[in-house]
Structure formats: C-alpha cells, structure tokens
Design a protein around this motif. Structure first.
Motif: not given
Length: 139
Positions: A29-36, A64-65, A130-135
């Motif tokens: 399950n390595y697909h990036d998902e946005a977080y805030t 972290c974007d 803070a926002s970016g992507v994670w997996s």
C-alpha cells in the motif's frame, strides 16, 4: 513417435512445476495520499493521518510539502479501522519541515496490526498547519 510423447510429457511437467512454485506478487500500500495537520494552540497540538491498511514490513513514507513550523511524527498501528491506536514506532521519531521526505521505521506489520497512521505533534505552541503526502508502505 515415442520421442514426441516424451518431450510432450516433459513440457507438461515443467509447466505444472512452474505453476506450483511461482512466487505470488504482493502489492504493498505505497500509493501517496494527501494529509493536512492542523495544530491549534488551544489543544494538545497533535494530529493523525487517516488509518490505512499496512500490507508489508517496509517503512512508512511521508513527504511534507508545506508547514510554517516543524513538527515531530511517528507511526501508530491499530487492530481495526476504528480500533485503539498503539505506538509502533519502536522509538523512531522524525522531525519534519517544508520539503522534508522520510521513510519512517515502524513495527506495525511485525506486531500483527493491520492498520497504520502517522501521528504528529507540533514543536511550537503556535497555531499552524502542515500538509503533504504519505503512505503506510514504501517501495
């Protein structure tokens, strides 16, 4: 004629053996998902990503974007999507600021916890996000 039958039998045998001993493909399950994350000074200043299924023993991934101030993050695990969260970081905590990309060591899969999220704690007492992507898994 005998030679053709023998070759045919060998081909069939090899095909059957290849089917029996093939290695199944495992998709993580390595697909990036946005977080805030929203860190508020009036609360404890902690936040979690949504829980996602953890499918292998690889590190989690976080990029972290954007953030005004840094935060500290580590991995939590759960037995079910709505279950109690357990610290599965093994003591590995990571500091993030804008542009930081890390693989987060964790022991979610090894502890038979099928779900993971990334827990974050603010490093400053201000209101910030803070926002970016994670997996939960990485490549």
């Amino acid at each position: 004629m005998r030679k053709k039958k023998r070759i045919s039998k060998i081909i069939v045998l090899v095909t059957v053996l290849m089917m029996c001993f093939s290695v199944p493909a495992v998709a993580s399950n390595y697909h990036d998902e946005a977080y805030t994350y929203y860190f508020k000074s009036t609360t404890q200043g902690v936040a979690n990503t949504d829980l996602r299924e953890k499918q292998d023993d690889t590190s989690a991934y976080m990029k972290c974007d954007s953030t005004t101030y840094s935060y500290t993050a580590f991995v939590l695990g759960a037995k079910s999507y709505y279950g109690i969260l357990f610290d599965a970081s093994g003591g590995y905590h990571y500091t993030f600021s804008s542009g930081t990309v890390r693989k987060l060591i964790n022991f979610v899969y090894e502890n038979n916890l099928p779900y993971a999220c990334i827990h974050a704690e603010r490093n400053y007492s201000y209101n910030y996000s803070a926002s970016g992507v994670w997996s939960p898994d990485s490549i």
